[in-house]
Motif scaffolding. Structure first.
Motif, PDB file in Angstrom:
ATOM      1  N   LEU A  88      43.762  13.665  64.459  1.00  0.00           N
ATOM      2  CA  LEU A  88      43.703  13.305  65.414  1.00  0.00           C
ATOM      3  C   LEU A  88      43.745  11.500  66.022  1.00  0.00           C
ATOM      4  N   GLU A 101      45.813   9.014  67.607  1.00  0.00           N
ATOM      5  CA  GLU A 101      46.540   8.069  68.609  1.00  0.00           C
ATOM      6  C   GLU A 101      46.026   6.687  68.092  1.00  0.00           C
ATOM      7  N   LYS A 154      52.541  11.338  67.089  1.00  0.00           N
ATOM      8  CA  LYS A 154      51.265  12.514  67.274  1.00  0.00           C
ATOM      9  C   LYS A 154      51.428  14.080  66.195  1.00  0.00           C
ATOM     10  N   ARG A 174      41.248  17.768  70.644  1.00  0.00           N
ATOM     11  CA  ARG A 174      41.952  16.538  71.302  1.00  0.00           C
ATOM     12  C   ARG A 174      41.593  16.226  72.363  1.00  0.00           C
TER      13      ARG A 174
END
Length: 206
Positions: free
Chosen positions: A109, A113, A118, A143
């Protein structure tokens, strides 16, 4: 290794059940020995959540599989996916995420970024069932978790991949202009350096 899909399998993903129906078949294609090894796949999606590709990134042991961020995102960049879904199997039949599963997802994740692609879900599958990190709330928890940061060689490689993404975007915009002007695919290939497959995907998006 690219997983061959039928046209019927290149669906718009509406929920995790849709995805598992496909991935269960992908897993069951493997022989019994291979099904006793952990596999790690990446599924690329377009802006409408339609499947662009399924790529087998890594094949591991009975209870672990190793992947790194550049491997996970490389095909997504090449195929111009805007979102990806992670999938791996548990040969034991137990779908409960291990701490390494959670840690790896968290790390990916953070990489997403950086590279601006995504990760929308991570499925753990078996021959008979599955769990979805998104459905169970793990994705949102991760997240919001700042434990992990991409540093060192992987950070540098991801940033280099970002440069390639920007170059690719410029080529795509140029190709769109040339397509609008009615130029042939062969000419656009020469001018932009894009492959025939990439240009044909742009045509489908028109």
């Amino acid at each position: 290794m690219n997983v061959k899909l039928t046209q019927e399998q290149k669906i718009q993903v509406l929920n995790s059940q849709d995805l598992y129906a496909i991935m269960q078949k992908v897993l069951l294609r493997e022989n019994k020995i291979r099904r006793n090894q952990e596999h790690f796949w990446v599924i690329g999606l377009d802006t409408n959540n339609k499947i662009l590709f399924i790529e087998l990134i890594s094949l591991g042991a009975v209870n672990r599989v190793q992947v790194n961020a550049p491997e996970v995102f490389r095909m997504a960049i090449y195929k111009t996916a805007v979102k990806i879904i992670l999938v791996h199997n548990h040969p034991s039949g137990d779908t409960i995420p291990s701490q390494p599963d959670l840690d790896m997802t968290n790390l990916m994740l953070k990489a997403g970024e950086i590279i601006q692609i995504k990760i929308v879900d991570h499925l753990i599958i078996t021959e008979e069932t599955y769990i979805s990190f998104e459905d169970l709330g793990y994705m949102q928890q991760l997240r919001n978790n700042d434990t992990y940061r991409i540093v060192g060689e992987h950070e540098a490689e991801l940033k280099a991949m970002m440069v390639e993404i920007e170059k690719l975007k410029v080529k795509h915009e140029m190709a769109k202009v040339l397509l609008k002007e009615g130029d042939s695919i062969e000419k656009i290939m020469r001018v932009t350096g894009l492959t025939k497959e990439e240009i044909e995907r742009l045509l489908k998006k028109k």
